[in-house]
Enzyme design. Structure first.
Site, mmCIF file in Angstrom:
data_model
loop_
_atom_site.group_PDB
_atom_site.id
_atom_site.type_symbol
_atom_site.label_atom_id
_atom_site.label_comp_id
_atom_site.label_asym_id
_atom_site.label_seq_id
_atom_site.Cartn_x
_atom_site.Cartn_y
_atom_site.Cartn_z
ATOM 1 N N ASP A 366 0.846 -1.210 0.000
ATOM 2 C CA ASP A 366 0.000 0.000 0.000
ATOM 3 C C ASP A 366 0.875 1.251 0.000
ATOM 4 O O ASP A 366 2.046 1.216 -0.405
ATOM 5 C CB ASP A 366 -0.966 -0.067 1.197
ATOM 6 C CG ASP A 366 -2.274 0.644 0.940
ATOM 7 O OD1 ASP A 366 -2.320 1.885 1.099
ATOM 8 O OD2 ASP A 366 -3.262 -0.013 0.563
ATOM 9 N N ARG A 443 -5.292 16.473 3.457
ATOM 10 C CA ARG A 443 -4.307 15.409 3.690
ATOM 11 C C ARG A 443 -2.947 15.817 3.101
ATOM 12 O O ARG A 443 -2.270 15.021 2.469
ATOM 13 C CB ARG A 443 -4.778 14.086 3.071
ATOM 14 C CG ARG A 443 -4.279 12.885 3.859
ATOM 15 C CD ARG A 443 -4.481 11.571 3.110
ATOM 16 N NE ARG A 443 -4.100 10.456 3.967
ATOM 17 C CZ ARG A 443 -3.643 9.300 3.534
ATOM 18 N NH1 ARG A 443 -3.517 9.064 2.257
ATOM 19 N NH2 ARG A 443 -3.326 8.358 4.377
ATOM 20 N N LYS A 476 -3.952 -0.984 -6.813
ATOM 21 C CA LYS A 476 -4.995 -0.293 -6.045
ATOM 22 C C LYS A 476 -4.894 1.184 -6.390
ATOM 23 O O LYS A 476 -3.868 1.815 -6.136
ATOM 24 C CB LYS A 476 -4.770 -0.520 -4.555
ATOM 25 C CG LYS A 476 -5.751 0.203 -3.646
ATOM 26 C CD LYS A 476 -5.551 -0.217 -2.194
ATOM 27 C CE LYS A 476 -6.320 0.645 -1.217
ATOM 28 N NZ LYS A 476 -5.992 0.310 0.178
ATOM 29 N N TRP A 477 -5.942 1.726 -6.989
ATOM 30 C CA TRP A 477 -5.964 3.126 -7.462
ATOM 31 C C TRP A 477 -6.761 3.936 -6.444
ATOM 32 O O TRP A 477 -7.975 3.821 -6.378
ATOM 33 C CB TRP A 477 -6.606 3.169 -8.838
ATOM 34 C CG TRP A 477 -6.814 4.519 -9.452
ATOM 35 C CD1 TRP A 477 -7.222 5.673 -8.836
ATOM 36 C CD2 TRP A 477 -6.645 4.860 -10.830
ATOM 37 N NE1 TRP A 477 -7.314 6.693 -9.745
ATOM 38 C CE2 TRP A 477 -6.964 6.230 -10.977
ATOM 39 C CE3 TRP A 477 -6.262 4.144 -11.967
ATOM 40 C CZ2 TRP A 477 -6.925 6.875 -12.206
ATOM 41 C CZ3 TRP A 477 -6.223 4.804 -13.184
ATOM 42 C CH2 TRP A 477 -6.543 6.150 -13.298
ATOM 43 N N ASP A 478 -6.052 4.740 -5.683
ATOM 44 C CA ASP A 478 -6.688 5.478 -4.593
ATOM 45 C C ASP A 478 -6.945 6.929 -5.016
ATOM 46 O O ASP A 478 -6.379 7.420 -5.998
ATOM 47 C CB ASP A 478 -5.753 5.428 -3.369
ATOM 48 C CG ASP A 478 -6.506 5.497 -2.053
ATOM 49 O OD1 ASP A 478 -7.660 5.947 -2.046
ATOM 50 O OD2 ASP A 478 -5.926 5.101 -1.025
ATOM 51 N N ASN A 480 -7.623 10.344 -2.513
ATOM 52 C CA ASN A 480 -7.867 10.631 -1.101
ATOM 53 C C ASN A 480 -8.238 12.055 -0.740
ATOM 54 O O ASN A 480 -8.028 12.463 0.403
ATOM 55 C CB ASN A 480 -6.642 10.219 -0.287
ATOM 56 C CG ASN A 480 -6.640 8.724 -0.023
ATOM 57 O OD1 ASN A 480 -7.691 8.143 0.224
ATOM 58 N ND2 ASN A 480 -5.486 8.105 -0.105
ATOM 59 N N ASP A 548 -12.864 2.263 4.561
ATOM 60 C CA ASP A 548 -11.697 2.109 5.435
ATOM 61 C C ASP A 548 -12.100 1.506 6.768
ATOM 62 O O ASP A 548 -11.237 1.127 7.555
ATOM 63 C CB ASP A 548 -11.036 3.474 5.681
ATOM 64 C CG ASP A 548 -10.061 3.827 4.568
ATOM 65 O OD1 ASP A 548 -9.750 2.945 3.745
ATOM 66 O OD2 ASP A 548 -9.614 4.984 4.523
HETATM 67 C C1 GLA Z 1 -6.835 5.543 1.905
HETATM 68 C C2 GLA Z 1 -7.277 4.142 1.599
HETATM 69 C C3 GLA Z 1 -6.568 3.163 2.506
HETATM 70 C C4 GLA Z 1 -5.076 3.301 2.352
HETATM 71 C C5 GLA Z 1 -4.668 4.747 2.608
HETATM 72 C C6 GLA Z 1 -3.211 4.956 2.274
HETATM 73 O O1 GLA Z 1 -7.304 5.964 3.141
HETATM 74 O O2 GLA Z 1 -8.653 4.025 1.709
HETATM 75 O O3 GLA Z 1 -6.970 1.855 2.227
HETATM 76 O O4 GLA Z 1 -4.707 2.897 1.066
HETATM 77 O O5 GLA Z 1 -5.414 5.647 1.832
HETATM 78 O O6 GLA Z 1 -2.818 6.254 2.468
#
Ligand code: GLA
Length: 755
Positions: A366, A443, A476-478, A480, A548
């Site tokens: 991650d 963030r 995993k494409w996030d 935030n 989360d």
């Molecule tokens: C988000 C995602 C988490 C993790 C964090 C990493 O909150 O939902 O699963 O990947 O970012 O910073």
């Protein structure tokens, strides 16, 4: 053909034997709804279902007509589907029928995600052109009816033809609202269901009666959002999981949206769904067109469960695409909650090694592997491995993981840039913001301006470089943070209203390019959990991180709510540590697994912190899951006991031929001297017997057995009819010793007895 047109009366009838959708072209050229619901005979005319009398102080037909695509300035004073500003500043738009086309199959929508067919026999499509003659605007309404689902997919293309009927030449039209669909229903006896929430508590189901006026859900965040999902349903009062009429509205889009109902003063209900008009405008030069996203409207007479059946089937097989669509997904372990930013290669490999021993198939690294990132204050955009942590880079680590016999997966946040990054130092103007105004940090990061092709190109190249080099099997494409100070230096002043939609087009373009370049990589979408868990993402990534919040009890509500529209195969669900990191709750590890099995299953913890008995339990969980994962992925998911209504929850999954089912019962809070609890099952074959075994397996000591098999100490045989109409006695001592304490779960595996 499922679509007929009767020139006498101008009636269109779309039907697949399950539903009918009927509208007509009135004498004045307006397109007006007549009916949507259970299939009606195609042989009859239904024009009498339209308005007969026009009343009111305006003497305008507008207020009393049920329109297919309502506009403004022509006597309909309800919420419109389209608004424009013409070059002269006026805003009347009065579209009337010009022509239509009917054909087999369904076309893609350029640049946008949408449901699709694999053969033309699976759907028929109707296109209707409406024209506002003075401005030359042509509105093409698209309707596709699927052969196998009670579903109509709609979207709209608005074109500035440049050909006007009058003297005015509108070189440029400005669209200020272009909904994907609008549906006028003939009564108001509905309750509105929405999925609301926030970070960590997405998909909370809420239901309330319709009231006069407008009500609904929306986002202006630049993502669909965890606050309100782009899904609503209208349900008749009393409509429950298995009975009653309901209509679902789901938008295949991941950005700003609006889904809104208006109960008017004359007993009708209008529902509109599409891109949120707030902050939206689009310049249409002569000859240019604008395509809206797709709205998928489903109908059910078998309650909310019927709606979910339709969406699950369609979205799992005709919205999700690619290599992984029809494949069992690997059991994964993600290091996020196990290590957060505190890792080096040794620690990661030690997690991977232990996980491999359990039977985990994919190790996912991650956040925190790139640039100088040791916390969330830096390096987004610098997509090169931090060699202080990973001396052999991503490809080196990926090879080491593969040599253990596992696949390797990697986290990215492609749309982001940290102020503390090499990318920002080189291109400060790449971050979204308005010149002269302070950019809001969230963030500690900004959003990249994905309306600009060169930025999308740069990120495509940076991510591709890594994926090309190392054996990466999963991404995993996030995403935030929400978008603030929306503005792009690449857009002229009169085009800034296009920013949010152009941003989404950039995201979809990058997704399309990456998934085409790396077709066998499994993509999982994410946005601080479920802040962009929507049908648009499902087109590119067959699974998404749902929340989360990985606490098993919280997840009951989250997965229940999400399952109204989304299939379990799409919901990332992990077993995490206890006490849980989000809520501090202590739950048994088998309860955590019994919830996460009903999703894209994995782990998110540091195995070094598990006790010996937990380690043993994990091994058994994985054996069990692998044995049943095709059923968990493809079965019919049926909600049974609502976690919003009490302290128990239950749901089940049944395979298509009904020969096997798995029922889950969750006792969230213990009760003293409990009465026998029956859960009425559904979807079984009433005429056969089922052998019932349980998981976790019962052993004489009352602890979990070690074989991972599902053979219970005593197996029990019950009829499908009894299980559905009398119910499964879930606390029966035949299944296990009386349990006390909170937060326990039991799975019942039902196998049809054929001989
Ligand atoms: C988000 C995602 C988490 C993790 C964090 C990493 O909150 O939902 O699963 O990947 O970012 O910073």
């Amino acid at each position: 053909m499922n679509i007929t047109y009767t020139p006498d009366g101008g009636e269109f009838h779309l039907s697949n034997g399950i539903i009918s959708y009927i509208f007509r072209i009135y004498e004045n050229g307006y397109a007006g709804s007549l009916y949507f619901g259970k299939a009606l005979s195609p042989a009859r005319s239904y024009r009498h279902l339209g308005p007969r009398e026009f009343r009111g102080f305006s003497h305008s037909p507008g207020d009393f007509t049920r329109f297919e695509y309502p506009s403004t300035g022509n006597g309909d004073f309800r919420i419109p589907a389209i608004t424009v500003v013409h070059a002269d500043g006026s805003s009347v738009i009065d579209p009337v029928y010009r022509e239509h086309r009917i054909y087999s199959g369904k076309k893609p929508i350029p640049g946008l995600p949408a449901t699709y067919v694999e053969s033309d026999a699976e759907a028929d499509t109707l296109e209707v052109d409406l024209v506002d003659a003075p401005s030359g605007i042509v509105i093409t309404l698209f309707y596709s009816i699927f052969r196998d689902y009670p579903v109509i997919a709609r979207h709209v293309c608005v074109t500035n033809s440049g050909i006007t009927s009058g003297s005015a030449v509108y070189a440029c039209e400005t669209l200020t609202c272009a909904m994907s669909a609008s549906l006028d229903l003939p009564d108001q006896v509905w309750e509105l269901i929405e999925l609301t929430g926030a970070w960590g508590r997405e998909f909370q189901e809420e239901r309330r009666p319709l009231r006069h006026g407008a009500q609904g859900v929306a986002s202006v965040r630049g993502v669909s959002g965890s606050q309100q999902n782009p899904f609503i349903a209208l349900a008749r009062p009393g409509c429950d999981e298995r009975t009653g009429e309901a209509i679902g509205f789901s938008l295949v889009y991941s950005g700003n949206f609006r889904a809104e109902c208006e109960a008017d003063s004359f007993g009708m209900t209008r529902v509109r769904m599409g891109i949120n008009p707030a902050g939206f405008s689009w310049n249409l030069g002569s000859g240019e067109s604008f395509e809206t996203p797709e709205a998928v409207i489903a109908w059910s007479l078998s309650g909310l469960g019927g709606l979910s059946d339709a969406y699950h089937g369609l979205y799992r097989t005709r919205l999700a695409r690619g290599f992984w669509r029809d494949r069992d997904r690997p059991v994964l372990i993600n290091n996020w909650e196990g290590t957060y930013f505190d890792f080096n290669e040794d620690r990661l490999l030690s997690i991977a090694r232990t996980a491999k021993d359990f039977g985990v198939e994919l190790f996912v690294l991650d956040d925190g592997w790139f640039g100088k990132r040791n916390d969330d204050t830096s390096s987004l955009g610098d997509w090169a491995a931090n060699t202080a942590k990973l001396p052999d880079g991503i490809d080196g680590l990926a090879r080491k993981v593969e040599s253990l016999g596992m696949k390797f997966g990697l986290w990215f946040e492609p749309e982001m840039i940290s102020r503390e990054s090499e990318l920002f130092a080189a291109h400060p103007d790449w971050a979204v913001g308005v010149p002269g105004r302070t950019r809001t940090e969230a963030r500690h990061q900004y959003v990249l301006d994905f309306t600009r092709a060169e930025i999308v190109d740069h990120i495509f190249a940076a991510i591709s470089d890594i994926l090309k080099k190392g054996p990466v099997s999963y991404v995993k494409w996030d995403m935030n943070r929400n978008i603030t100070e929306p503005y792009s230096a690449s857009l002229s002043a009169d085009r800034q209203g296009e920013f949010f939609h152009r941003y989404m087009l950039g995201v979809y373009l990058l997704f399309e390019r990456l998934t085409s370049a790396f077709p066998e990589i499994l993509f999982e979408s994410c946005s601080s959990g479920g802040a962009r868990f929507d049908p648009g993402m499902l087109f590119y990534a067959p699974q998404g991180w749902l929340s989360d919040d990985s606490d098993a009890v919280e997840r009951l509500r989250i997965q229940w709510g999400a399952s109204l529209c989304y299939p379990p195969s799409s919901m990332g669900a992990h077993v995490s540590a206890s006490p849980n990191h989000q809520v501090g709750r202590v739950t048994p590890i088998d309860t955590r697994a019994a919830v996460a099995f009903f999703g894209a299953f994995g782990y998110e913890l540091d195995p070094a912190r598990l006790s010996q008995s937990e380690l043993e339990a994990v091994k058994i969980q994985i054996v069990f899951f692998k044995q049943h994962r095709t059923l968990f992925r493809t079965g019919r998911f049926i909600r049974l006991v609502n976690p919003y209504e009490g302290t128990d929850a239950s749901w089940m999954i049944v395979c298509p031929d009904r020969s096997r089912a798995i029922v889950a019962f969750y006792r969230v809070l213990a009760k003293p001297f409990p009465v026998a609890t029956r859960v009425k099952l559904a979807g079984l074959d009433a005429g056969v017997n089922y052998r019932i075994t349980t998981w976790p397996e019962r052993t004489p000591t009352g602890t979990t057995g070690s074989s991972g098999s599902t053979v219970a100490v005593e197996s029990v045989v019950r009829g499908g009819d009894e299980l559905m109409y009398s119910g499964l006695r879930v606390l029966d001592s035949a299944f296990f010793e009386p349990q006390t304490g909170d937060f326990w779960a039991k799975l019942f595996i039902l196998d049809m007895i054929t001989s």
